[in-house]
Design a protein around this motif. Structure first.
Motif, PDB file in Angstrom:
ATOM      1  N   VAL A 133       0.845  -1.194   0.000  1.00 22.05           N
ATOM      2  CA  VAL A 133       0.000   0.000   0.000  1.00 22.05           C
ATOM      3  C   VAL A 133       0.875   1.237   0.000  1.00 22.05           C
ATOM      4  O   VAL A 133       2.072   1.177   0.321  1.00 22.05           O
ATOM      5  CB  VAL A 133      -0.942  -0.003   1.227  1.00 22.05           C
ATOM      6  N   CYS A 135       1.287   5.494   1.237  1.00 24.77           N
ATOM      7  CA  CYS A 135       1.262   6.142   2.555  1.00 24.77           C
ATOM      8  C   CYS A 135      -0.141   6.491   3.013  1.00 24.77           C
ATOM      9  O   CYS A 135      -0.335   6.797   4.192  1.00 24.77           O
ATOM     10  CB  CYS A 135       2.136   7.405   2.520  1.00 24.77           C
ATOM     11  N   GLY A 137      -2.628   4.263   2.581  1.00 28.81           N
ATOM     12  CA  GLY A 137      -3.275   2.980   2.820  1.00 28.81           C
ATOM     13  C   GLY A 137      -3.991   2.423   1.619  1.00 28.81           C
ATOM     14  O   GLY A 137      -4.698   1.408   1.750  1.00 28.81           O
ATOM     15  N   VAL A 213      -0.224   1.856   8.911  1.00 23.38           N
ATOM     16  CA  VAL A 213      -0.984   2.204   7.703  1.00 23.38           C
ATOM     17  C   VAL A 213      -1.503   0.949   7.018  1.00 23.38           C
ATOM     18  O   VAL A 213      -2.682   0.839   6.660  1.00 23.38           O
ATOM     19  CB  VAL A 213      -0.106   3.041   6.753  1.00 23.38           C
ATOM     20  N   VAL A 214      -0.623  -0.033   6.839  1.00 26.28           N
ATOM     21  CA  VAL A 214      -1.048  -1.266   6.173  1.00 26.28           C
ATOM     22  C   VAL A 214      -1.951  -2.094   7.082  1.00 26.28           C
ATOM     23  O   VAL A 214      -2.849  -2.803   6.607  1.00 26.28           O
ATOM     24  CB  VAL A 214       0.186  -2.065   5.708  1.00 26.28           C
ATOM     25  N   ARG A 216      -4.165  -0.823   9.049  1.00 20.73           N
ATOM     26  CA  ARG A 216      -5.477  -0.209   8.882  1.00 20.73           C
ATOM     27  C   ARG A 216      -6.128  -0.657   7.577  1.00 20.73           C
ATOM     28  O   ARG A 216      -7.350  -0.878   7.523  1.00 20.73           O
ATOM     29  CB  ARG A 216      -5.347   1.312   8.915  1.00 20.73           C
ATOM     30  N   THR A 217      -5.341  -0.811   6.519  1.00 24.58           N
ATOM     31  CA  THR A 217      -5.894  -1.286   5.256  1.00 24.58           C
ATOM     32  C   THR A 217      -6.431  -2.707   5.391  1.00 24.58           C
ATOM     33  O   THR A 217      -7.479  -3.043   4.835  1.00 24.58           O
ATOM     34  CB  THR A 217      -4.821  -1.228   4.163  1.00 24.58           C
ATOM     35  N   TRP A 220      -9.734  -2.473   6.884  1.00 26.17           N
ATOM     36  CA  TRP A 220     -10.736  -2.043   5.912  1.00 26.17           C
ATOM     37  C   TRP A 220     -11.264  -3.218   5.101  1.00 26.17           C
ATOM     38  O   TRP A 220     -12.459  -3.310   4.834  1.00 26.17           O
ATOM     39  CB  TRP A 220     -10.139  -1.005   4.961  1.00 26.17           C
ATOM     40  N   SER A 262      -9.253   9.601   6.022  1.00 28.50           N
ATOM     41  CA  SER A 262      -9.280   9.109   7.395  1.00 28.50           C
ATOM     42  C   SER A 262     -10.607   9.416   8.085  1.00 28.50           C
ATOM     43  O   SER A 262     -11.067   8.655   8.926  1.00 28.50           O
ATOM     44  CB  SER A 262      -8.127   9.732   8.195  1.00 28.50           C
TER      45      SER A 262
END
Length: 364
Positions: A133, A135, A137, A213-214, A216-217, A220, A262
């Motif tokens: 991903v 920056c 995400g 960050v990843v 959080r992806t 998702w 975000s």
């Protein structure tokens, strides 16, 4: 999808050849209807054969999704939406850094053993999806392998695909599972600097720089029920489901110019002592029409039945000695009686001709 989401997706859709006069058979269904059907499968996790009758036949929908995955149209749509979101966030369409990580998911019974395995670290049997991903995400590259494949081994084709698609990337952040000879190989072979973000020595939950960050992806993706468990026979279709899930997210973020990525995908903050409400339903974002509280659509569903009949349909029906399923026919008669005056006579005639006379259940 809403009208605002469709305007975003429509501007990014690839144009078919037959619309430009370059030959080909015209398609029989609207792209919006087909996209809604595929999004329904991804979001709700149902079988293809269990699509509601409001959509086209499920074989056509599955063939549409498979054709878009095989010809690269899905990847083109995903990349166009990602570029627009990056420009909206004030960044260049070409990323210069990436974050990689993996996630193991359990496999269903239809997944073949040749493409699944056992992850000894996570104690999960199934497949593992590897993501790269940016920056923000947003997904750059996705690769699905067996769960038994180590992260550093799967990172070789993942980084090769990343370098082939994005020449501007120079830096890649990863966790300790990618340490070792992969760092030297990526620097000498691909010209990528792999920086290992190690875990801190403090106890408890700590947000690690860049790695969150990843993570959080990956969270998702778990919002789409089709991705909670791997139901796809082919790993390529699982990769396509990841791209479909991200297109749904990016299409929902783009229409509201006042918000950011975000603010849409993170949970809203609720102060202490405040009443628990759903702000996305009570207070619509500026510039958008208020959503209907029940259907969550810009066009509320208009029923031809009065409210009293709605309550009768939802009320539990007593068992009056009918055969199993007989009360369902009574509700159908009630619905058709309001729509057509001769519906009860038509239903009685069909029932007598096809199902025979009514027989009460013999008491035991």
């Amino acid at each position: 999808m809403t009208e605002a989401e469709w305007q975003v997706v429509r501007a990014s859709l690839p144009v078919p050849a037959w619309l430009e006069g370059r030959g080909g058979r015209p398609e029989g269904y609207c792209h919006r209807v087909m996209l809604d059907a595929v999004r329904y499968v991804v979001d709700n996790g149902v079988k293809w054969a269990n699509l509601p009758k409001d959509f086209p036949p499920y074989r056509r929908v599955h063939a549409f999704a498979r054709r878009w995955q095989a010809t690269g149209l899905l990847a083109e749509l995903h990349d166009r939406l990602r570029d627009r979101v990056r420009v909206k966030e004030g960044r260049s369409p070409d990323p210069t850094a990436a974050i990689v990580d993996s996630q193991s998911v359990r496999a269903a019974a239809n997944v073949p053993c040749s493409t699944s395995g056992w992850d000894g670290g996570k104690k999960v049997g199934g497949r593992k999806r590897h993501l790269a991903v940016d920056c923000l995400g947003l997904v750059l590259v996705v690769l699905v392998t067996a769960a038994s494949v180590q992260d550093r081994d799967a990172a070789v084709p993942l980084l090769e695909r990343l370098r082939k698609l994005y020449f501007s990337i120079r830096l890649v952040w990863a966790d300790g599972g990618y340490a070792g000879r992969l760092v030297d190989w990526a620097a000498g072979k691909l010209g990528l600097t792999v920086e290992i973000v190690k875990r801190s020595d403090t106890s408890g939950f700590v947000v690690l720089p860049r790695r969150w960050v990843v993570e959080r992806t990956l969270s998702w993706l778990m919002r789409s029920r089709r991705l909670v468990r791997d139901y796809e026979t082919l790993p390529a279709m699982h990769e396509a489901m990841v791209l479909w899930s991200m297109t749904m997210l990016m299409a929902a973020v783009w229409p509201d110019a006042a918000g950011t990525l975000s603010s849409h995908v993170s949970r809203p903050h609720r102060p202490e002592g405040a009443e628990h409400v759903r702000p996305e339903l009570c207070r619509p974002p500026p510039g958008r029409q208020p959503l209907h509280p029940r259907t969550h659509s810009l066009h509320p569903r208009r029923s031809r039945l009065p409210p009293q009949l709605h309550r009768d349909l939802l009320r539990p029906q007593p068992t009056r000695g009918f055969r199993p399923g007989e009360h369902r026919q009574d509700l159908l008669v009630l619905r058709r009686e309001h729509l057509h005056p001769d519906a009860p006579d038509m239903m009685r005639h069909d029932r007598a001709r096809h199902r025979g006379p009514h027989r009460p259940v013999r008491p035991r």
